[in-house]
Write an enzyme that holds these catalytic residues in place. Structure first.
Site, PDB file in Angstrom:
ATOM      1  N   LYS A 171       0.773  -1.390  -0.032  1.00 54.59           N
ATOM      2  CA  LYS A 171      -0.191  -0.040  -0.069  1.00 54.59           C
ATOM      3  C   LYS A 171       0.839   1.249   0.027  1.00 54.59           C
ATOM      4  CE  LYS A 171      -4.253   1.168   2.607  1.00 54.59           C
ATOM      5  NZ  LYS A 171      -4.920   0.930   3.627  1.00 54.59           N
TER       6      LYS A 171
HETATM    7  O1  G3P Z   1      -7.666   1.940   5.897  1.00 53.85           O
HETATM    8  C1  G3P Z   1      -8.120   3.032   5.179  1.00 53.85           C
HETATM    9  C2  G3P Z   1      -9.365   3.531   5.583  1.00 53.85           C
HETATM   10  O2  G3P Z   1     -10.552   2.512   5.710  1.00 53.85           O
HETATM   11  C3  G3P Z   1      -9.626   4.141   7.101  1.00 53.85           C
HETATM   12  O3  G3P Z   1     -10.955   4.539   7.314  1.00 53.85           O
HETATM   13  O4  G3P Z   1     -12.324   5.355   9.188  1.00 53.85           O
HETATM   14  O5  G3P Z   1      -9.835   5.787   9.409  1.00 53.85           O
HETATM   15  O6  G3P Z   1     -11.489   6.912   7.886  1.00 53.85           O
HETATM   16  P1  G3P Z   1     -11.312   5.720   8.556  1.00 53.85           P
END
Ligand code: G3P
Length: 217
Positions: free
Chosen positions: A83
């Protein structure tokens, strides 16, 4: 639509993998920090649980550093997906790694122009963050619609991995748009099963079955 789980908690991953509904896993530095465990060990453990793509994010921000870290991470298991952030150096690393046959997930995508660049760099996955766009008053789902339109128009192979998912509605809306993957926090994945009429209907069936006095054998 493929379901990935967005967590670095291996106990959660084991439990969800047993459902047979899990196609992959995504992690990020914040999720790894929550576990207090060694990053490479976590990725090794996850790859032993789930056969599908497991995203492991580089911490370096320069091209050479990203490549050095990517070489370490991709040695862990065949299903490791590197990633990288959606930056010029991240996309250069993406181009190089995909050229070698390594799966790459380009993360932190917040615009259709960025998604176009990720596809041109040969990314296996692009991760638009729908919840974080909604949080700042923009529409995460409008971004997914734009990316799907562009990717379909040019037959790009890059899969749209909907990230920062906060609710079952995000999942359903993304599926209606034909997004290839949604990565879900464990509570959101579990919430997809729920409907009060399912619980009510099952309770009624069980009560009526009890009245028959029968067993199935
Ligand atoms: O892993 C990336 C993403 O899904 C993060 O989500 O909830 O931290 O905005 P969030």
């Amino acid at each position: 639509m493929k379901f990935f789980v967005d967590t670095a908690d291996t106990a959660e991953i084991k439990s969800l993998a047993s459902s047979g509904l899990l196609d992959g896993v995504t992690t990020n530095p914040s999720l790894v920090a929550k576990t207090g465990k060694k990053f490479t060990e976590i990725i090794r453990e996850i790859c032993a649980i789930v056969a599908g793509p497991v995203s492991a994010e580089v911490a370096a921000t320069d091209y050479d550093g990203m490549m050095r870290e990517a070489y370490v991470l991709r040695e862990i298991a065949k299903n490791v997906t590197i990633k990288v952030p959606l930056t010029p150096d991240g996309l250069r690393a993406c181009n190089r790694l995909t050229g070698d046959g390594t799966m790459v997930n380009v993360t932190l995508c917040f615009s259709a122009a960025q998604a176009l660049l990720a596809a041109k760099a040969g990314a296996s996955f692009v991760s638009p963050f729908v919840g974080r766009l909604d949080d700042v008053g923009e529409s995460g789902m409008a971004l997914i619609a734009d990316i799907m339109q562009i990717y379909n128009a040019y037959h790009f192979k890059t899969e749209v991995l909907v990230a920062s998912v906060r609710s079952p509605m995000h999942v359903v809306e993304a599926a209606k748009l034909g997004a290839h993957v949604a990565t879900l926090p464990p509570p959101v994945l579990r919430s997809l099963f729920n409907h009060p009429l399912t619980d009510k209907g099952l309770a009624a069936f069980l009560a009526d079955w009890g009245k028959t006095g029968q067993t199935i054998a």
